[in-house]
Motif scaffolding. Structure first.
Motif, PDB file in Angstrom:
ATOM      1  N   UNK A  21       0.640  -4.025  -2.044  1.00  0.00           N
ATOM      2  CA  UNK A  21       1.057  -4.002  -0.647  1.00  0.00           C
ATOM      3  C   UNK A  21       2.573  -3.967  -0.504  1.00  0.00           C
ATOM      4  N   UNK A  22       3.254  -4.619  -1.412  1.00  0.00           N
ATOM      5  CA  UNK A  22       4.706  -4.722  -1.319  1.00  0.00           C
ATOM      6  C   UNK A  22       5.425  -3.459  -1.749  1.00  0.00           C
ATOM      7  N   UNK A  23       4.671  -2.432  -2.170  1.00  0.00           N
ATOM      8  CA  UNK A  23       5.268  -1.129  -2.459  1.00  0.00           C
ATOM      9  C   UNK A  23       5.493  -0.331  -1.177  1.00  0.00           C
ATOM     10  N   UNK A  24       4.873  -0.758  -0.091  1.00  0.00           N
ATOM     11  CA  UNK A  24       5.066  -0.053   1.181  1.00  0.00           C
ATOM     12  C   UNK A  24       6.546  -0.026   1.549  1.00  0.00           C
ATOM     13  N   UNK A  25       7.025   1.163   1.894  1.00  0.00           N
ATOM     14  CA  UNK A  25       8.423   1.302   2.300  1.00  0.00           C
ATOM     15  C   UNK A  25       9.386   1.575   1.177  1.00  0.00           C
ATOM     16  N   UNK A  26       8.916   1.515  -0.060  1.00  0.00           N
ATOM     17  CA  UNK A  26       9.798   1.773  -1.203  1.00  0.00           C
ATOM     18  C   UNK A  26       9.833   3.262  -1.529  1.00  0.00           C
ATOM     19  N   UNK A  27      10.902   3.695  -2.178  1.00  0.00           N
ATOM     20  CA  UNK A  27      11.012   5.072  -2.643  1.00  0.00           C
ATOM     21  C   UNK A  27      10.266   5.226  -3.957  1.00  0.00           C
ATOM     22  N   UNK A  28      10.127   6.457  -4.406  1.00  0.00           N
ATOM     23  CA  UNK A  28       9.493   6.707  -5.700  1.00  0.00           C
ATOM     24  C   UNK A  28      10.294   6.054  -6.818  1.00  0.00           C
ATOM     25  N   UNK A  29      11.621   6.118  -6.702  1.00  0.00           N
ATOM     26  CA  UNK A  29      12.485   5.528  -7.731  1.00  0.00           C
ATOM     27  C   UNK A  29      12.327   4.011  -7.762  1.00  0.00           C
ATOM     28  N   UNK A  30      12.293   3.384  -6.596  1.00  0.00           N
ATOM     29  CA  UNK A  30      12.132   1.927  -6.531  1.00  0.00           C
ATOM     30  C   UNK A  30      10.756   1.511  -7.051  1.00  0.00           C
ATOM     31  N   UNK A  31       9.741   2.280  -6.703  1.00  0.00           N
ATOM     32  CA  UNK A  31       8.390   1.991  -7.177  1.00  0.00           C
ATOM     33  C   UNK A  31       8.318   2.099  -8.696  1.00  0.00           C
ATOM     34  N   UNK A  32       8.940   3.144  -9.228  1.00  0.00           N
ATOM     35  CA  UNK A  32       8.937   3.357 -10.675  1.00  0.00           C
ATOM     36  C   UNK A  32       9.655   2.227 -11.392  1.00  0.00           C
ATOM     37  N   UNK A  33      10.752   1.753 -10.836  1.00  0.00           N
ATOM     38  CA  UNK A  33      11.504   0.663 -11.461  1.00  0.00           C
ATOM     39  C   UNK A  33      10.666  -0.610 -11.537  1.00  0.00           C
ATOM     40  N   UNK A 218     -20.136 -14.426 -14.759  1.00  0.00           N
ATOM     41  CA  UNK A 218     -19.260 -13.433 -15.382  1.00  0.00           C
ATOM     42  C   UNK A 218     -18.587 -12.538 -14.372  1.00  0.00           C
ATOM     43  N   UNK A 219     -18.536 -12.989 -13.109  1.00  0.00           N
ATOM     44  CA  UNK A 219     -17.814 -12.252 -12.073  1.00  0.00           C
ATOM     45  C   UNK A 219     -16.371 -12.753 -12.060  1.00  0.00           C
ATOM     46  N   UNK A 220     -15.446 -11.869 -12.375  1.00  0.00           N
ATOM     47  CA  UNK A 220     -14.045 -12.265 -12.489  1.00  0.00           C
ATOM     48  C   UNK A 220     -13.407 -12.386 -11.110  1.00  0.00           C
ATOM     49  N   UNK A 221     -12.551 -13.386 -10.946  1.00  0.00           N
ATOM     50  CA  UNK A 221     -11.799 -13.540  -9.706  1.00  0.00           C
ATOM     51  C   UNK A 221     -10.379 -13.029  -9.916  1.00  0.00           C
ATOM     52  N   UNK A 222      -9.948 -12.137  -9.038  1.00  0.00           N
ATOM     53  CA  UNK A 222      -8.536 -11.749  -8.988  1.00  0.00           C
ATOM     54  C   UNK A 222      -7.982 -12.368  -7.711  1.00  0.00           C
ATOM     55  N   UNK A 223      -6.882 -13.070  -7.826  1.00  0.00           N
ATOM     56  CA  UNK A 223      -6.380 -13.916  -6.741  1.00  0.00           C
ATOM     57  C   UNK A 223      -5.387 -13.181  -5.861  1.00  0.00           C
ATOM     58  N   UNK A 224      -5.612 -13.231  -4.542  1.00  0.00           N
ATOM     59  CA  UNK A 224      -4.608 -12.789  -3.572  1.00  0.00           C
ATOM     60  C   UNK A 224      -4.068 -14.018  -2.844  1.00  0.00           C
ATOM     61  N   UNK A 225      -2.887 -13.898  -2.251  1.00  0.00           N
ATOM     62  CA  UNK A 225      -2.229 -14.962  -1.486  1.00  0.00           C
ATOM     63  C   UNK A 225      -1.910 -16.197  -2.335  1.00  0.00           C
ATOM     64  N   UNK A 305      -0.066 -14.865   7.196  1.00  0.00           N
ATOM     65  CA  UNK A 305       0.088 -14.553   5.786  1.00  0.00           C
ATOM     66  C   UNK A 305       0.561 -13.124   5.567  1.00  0.00           C
ATOM     67  N   UNK A 306       0.921 -12.423   6.647  1.00  0.00           N
ATOM     68  CA  UNK A 306       1.470 -11.074   6.590  1.00  0.00           C
ATOM     69  C   UNK A 306       0.523 -10.070   5.942  1.00  0.00           C
ATOM     70  N   UNK A 307      -0.784 -10.281   6.075  1.00  0.00           N
ATOM     71  CA  UNK A 307      -1.743  -9.411   5.396  1.00  0.00           C
ATOM     72  C   UNK A 307      -2.098  -8.173   6.217  1.00  0.00           C
ATOM     73  N   UNK A 308      -1.791  -8.185   7.525  1.00  0.00           N
ATOM     74  CA  UNK A 308      -2.070  -7.074   8.438  1.00  0.00           C
ATOM     75  C   UNK A 308      -3.554  -6.801   8.645  1.00  0.00           C
ATOM     76  N   UNK A 309      -4.405  -7.781   8.352  1.00  0.00           N
ATOM     77  CA  UNK A 309      -5.820  -7.607   8.664  1.00  0.00           C
ATOM     78  C   UNK A 309      -6.051  -7.609  10.170  1.00  0.00           C
ATOM     79  N   UNK A 310      -5.036  -8.021  10.944  1.00  0.00           N
ATOM     80  CA  UNK A 310      -5.136  -8.002  12.402  1.00  0.00           C
ATOM     81  C   UNK A 310      -5.107  -6.589  12.968  1.00  0.00           C
ATOM     82  N   UNK A 311      -4.660  -5.630  12.168  1.00  0.00           N
ATOM     83  CA  UNK A 311      -4.565  -4.241  12.630  1.00  0.00           C
ATOM     84  C   UNK A 311      -5.957  -3.619  12.769  1.00  0.00           C
TER      85      UNK A 311
END
Length: 385
Positions: A21-33, A218-225, A305-311
């Motif tokens: 989510x935090x890649x939003x607004x970044x350039x290709x160069x910034x994303x690559x870095x 055996x269901x793996x949890x990946x954590x957000x927030x 939490x800035x997740x934008x689920x309100x949209x």
């Protein structure tokens, strides 16, 4: 970097992952870095739910030539319509958006196909008994999606998904504050936080049951927030009245049953480096025991939490961005000029809010969005000509 097995998928994943989510607004160069730094640090897991075309394309550029080095958790049911992100259950929109994801990432498969944001009983039935799940199964059968997952904030709905046997990975919101909140069984009518225990670590029973069920199945949890959108990192904003560090937040999550990857949102190279310090600091500095000695009444009601689920917003307001700038402004005696400039650079501000309230039932954290919009109007005043 330490690695764990992603449950029954058998995939070896880094304990720390990148939140796309935090890649939003970044350039290709910034994303690559950022991707460069992540790879150099041993991170091999990236969550991508964002439907914005530039974000997806820039990540595709960043991943070019090294796609196989990363495990991608890509979401189904997220679309970009009328200039904004929204969640959908429309199967044709879902198919188009997923095809767009593959094309822009320049890949022909996704490691974990994550059905996006299922928090209510009604929505669970719509997804699991309807065309979305059938489409997900087709993707898995064809190998376009290697493993199926679902994201949720509701422990009861998440447990139903785990018990269905259909998902291999659960993306779930975990941090000490959330875990001490009572679970709300009617998430569709807003999650109602009941308050937290004031002494000792008392994990909500429903969450504890969920984490253990994931481990057993055996269901793996990946954590957000994991950082509570930064809330937990400052004493003045933390519900515990004391600050945590990024390594402490990560450690807390990794100590839960079933957790395999903690996904941290990183907007800069420096933030990636801050996250991976987890592996460098001694165990004593990862301890989070201090937060439970605050002794004050604590709760997360109304915290954005800035997740934008309100949209989506009919006035096209980026509600998370407005709230972020409001929170930043309130931390100072006067509004910083840079914050005001960023706020007024938004294509729509709180001044454009229709006060219709359509956003509020979508929020899984009970945020009073209209009150925040009123406050933003007052804090930022009128735009300077």
């Amino acid at each position: 970097m330490q690695y764990r097995t992603l449950g029954r998928t058998g995939l070896k994943v880094s304990e720390i992952g990148l939140g796309g989510e935090w890649f939003n607004g970044l350039t290709a160069e910034e994303s690559t870095a950022i991707v460069d730094t992540a790879q150099q640090s041993g991170i091999n897991y990236i969550d991508i739910f964002m439907p914005q075309a530039p974000t997806r394309s820039n990540l595709g550029i960043a991943l070019k030539g090294r796609r196989e080095e990363f495990i991608i958790q890509g979401h189904l049911c997220t679309v970009f319509e009328d200039g904004q992100y929204t969640r959908t259950r429309d199967i044709e929109k879902t198919k188009r958006s997923f095809a767009d994801l593959l094309e822009r990432l320049q890949t022909d498969y996704i490691d974990v196909g994550m059905i996006h944001y299922v928090d209510s009983e009604e929505d669970f039935r719509t997804v699991f008994e309807g065309p979305v799940m059938e489409y997900a199964k087709e993707l898995k059968a064809s190998g376009v999606v290697r493993h199926l997952g679902m994201s949720s904030h509701n422990p009861h709905i998440a447990l139903k998904a785990v018990e269905s046997g259909l998902i291999d990975v659960l993306m779930f919101s975990i941090n000490p504050a959330y875990d001490m909140e009572a679970a709300d069984t009617d998430i569709y009518d807003l999650m109602e936080f009941k308050g937290m225990a004031q002494s000792g670590l008392v994990v909500d029973e429903a969450r504890q049951k969920l984490y253990s069920a994931c481990e057993a199945a055996g269901v793996a949890i990946t954590v957000m927030k994991p950082l509570g959108a930064g809330t937990l990192l400052k004493a003045e904003s933390s519900p515990f009245g004391t600050a945590m560090t990024v390594p402490q937040c990560i450690q807390y999550c990794l100590d839960r049953n079933g957790v395999k990857v903690v996904i941290v949102g990183c907007h800069t190279v420096e933030e990636v480096k801050e996250a991976v310090k987890y592996d460098e600091v001694p165990a004593a500095e990862r301890s989070y025991a201090h937060i439970f000695s605050a002794g004050s009444a604590i709760h997360m009601t109304g915290r954005c939490m800035y997740c934008n689920h309100c949209q989506p917003c009919p006035a096209h307001i980026d509600i998370a961005a407005v709230t972020k700038f409001l929170d930043l402004a309130k931390q100072q005696d006067t509004v910083p000029e840079t914050v005001a400039q960023h706020y007024w650079a938004l294509s729509a501000t709180a001044d454009d809010c229709l006060m219709c309230g359509r956003c509020e039932p979508n929020c899984p954290f009970g945020v009073k969005v209209r009150e925040n919009m009123k406050e933003a109007r007052a804090v930022f005043g009128q735009k300077r000509v």
